[in-house]
Enzyme design. Structure first.
Site, PDB file in Angstrom:
ATOM      1  N   GLY A  49       0.887  -1.218   0.050  1.00  0.00           N
ATOM      2  CA  GLY A  49      -0.090  -0.104  -0.022  1.00  0.00           C
ATOM      3  C   GLY A  49       0.966   1.191  -0.005  1.00  0.00           C
ATOM      4  N   ALA A  50       1.926   1.201  -0.971  1.00  0.00           N
ATOM      5  CA  ALA A  50       2.861   2.482  -1.048  1.00  0.00           C
ATOM      6  C   ALA A  50       2.513   3.341  -1.929  1.00  0.00           C
ATOM      7  CB  ALA A  50       4.209   1.911  -0.919  1.00  0.00           C
ATOM      8  N   ASN A  63       1.308  -2.504   5.421  1.00  0.00           N
ATOM      9  CA  ASN A  63       0.470  -1.166   5.742  1.00  0.00           C
ATOM     10  C   ASN A  63      -0.800  -1.197   4.679  1.00  0.00           C
ATOM     11  OD1 ASN A  63       0.362   1.816   5.762  1.00  0.00           O
ATOM     12  ND2 ASN A  63       0.494   1.478   3.736  1.00  0.00           N
ATOM     13  N   TYR A  67     -13.917  -2.433  10.697  1.00  0.00           N
ATOM     14  CA  TYR A  67     -12.594  -1.821  10.740  1.00  0.00           C
ATOM     15  C   TYR A  67     -11.974  -2.182  11.856  1.00  0.00           C
ATOM     16  CZ  TYR A  67      -8.631   1.489  10.012  1.00  0.00           C
ATOM     17  OH  TYR A  67      -7.251   2.072  10.057  1.00  0.00           O
TER      18      TYR A  67
END
Ligand code: NAP
Length: 244
Positions: A9-10, A87, A152
């Site tokens: 997730g960069a 991430n 979440y």
């Protein structure tokens, strides 16, 4: 030889800033994205221009085949992965009673199964080398729970449980597993929040501000460094005092 880090997730937000920080720290950096190819490609080009070693790798972290092929590409370009930053994540606000089964499964697939798959992908080499660092990104909501974020919060609590258990299992193999649980950080993930909600959150934060991506990236970089050599199974929460 330079160490290699894979940041999932960069393409945006916290992962983007973390990848930049690792590159500046001399790591070979593999930047994973799922959909946002353009921004990830732009960052990889920017890092390469500045003399850093960076590559982009597409994968939906929820899909085993894609994760296996991502790790294979990183191994071919940079060798074995020394640091994994799990991430990649998604969030959605909804009343608990409105959450569909598909939404429940998809968020667990991305936020929890994605970490499981990435960890399984890098661990054979880490165990063989008797060294490695895994940093999982949870959230303050995984520690306290949040109204209208039950799904979440549940996924992020699972990340904490996985981190602690894995740290115990992998400690004897010289591998450290830690968790970073940020407070509210200014990224796309919070783009649904209006001005008033941001002001309320600032008021509830003793340091009186919303966090920046770099605040989280610095903690991740610390946990990956030699300075954190005796830390494992911990949850570190950069949150401005929001949760004490
Ligand atoms: P963001 O700006 O929304 O970025 C999310 C990142 O995750 C993007 O790079 C996205 O890639 C990637 N991603 C989403 N689904 C993916 C999938 N299936 N496979 C691979 N990559 C995927 O979010 P952020 O705020 O930086 O959040 C990063 C992490 O910090 C998340 O785990 C989040 O839960 C956690 N966190 C954030 C906050 C906050 O306030 N922002 C607070 C606590 C914890 P694409 O764009 O390519 O799809």
């Amino acid at each position: 030889m330079n160490k290699t880090v894979l940041v999932t997730g960069a393409s945006r937000g916290i992962g983007y800033e973390t990848a930049k920080l690792f590159a500046k720290g001399g790591y070979n950096v593999a930047l994973n994205y799922n959909q946002s190819k353009k921004s990830t490609e732009a960052l990889v080009n920017e890092l390469a221009k500045a003399g850093h070693r960076a590559m982009l790798v597409q994968a939906d972290v929820a899909c085993r085949e894609q994760v296996v092929s991502m790790i294979d590409s990183v191994n071919k370009r940079f060798g074995e992965i020394d640091v994994l930053v799990n991430n990649a994540g998604m969030a959605k606000q909804a009343l608990f009673t409105d959450i569909s089964l598909q939404e429940w499964d998809r968020m667990f697939d991305v936020n929890v199964k994605g970490m499981f798959l990435c960890c399984q992908g890098v661990l054979p080499a880490m165990i063989r080398n008797k060294s490695g660092k895994i940093i999982n990104i949870s959230s303050v909501w995984g520690m306290t729970g949040a109204s209208c974020e039950v799904l979440y919060s549940s996924t992020k609590a699972a990340v904490i449980g996985m981190t602690k258990a894995l740290a115990k299992e992998l400690g004897p193999s010289g591998i450290q597993v830690n968790c970073v649980a940020p407070g509210v950080i200014d990224t796309d993930m919070n783009s649904d929040l209006d001005e008033n909600a941001f002001e309320d959150l600032k008021e509830q934060t003793p340091l009186g501000t919303i966090g920046k991506c770099i605040d989280v990236a610095e903690v991740i970089a610390f946990l990956a460094s030699e300075k954190a050599g005796f830390i494992t199974g911990q949850v570190i929460s950069p949150n401005g005092g929001f949760l004490i």
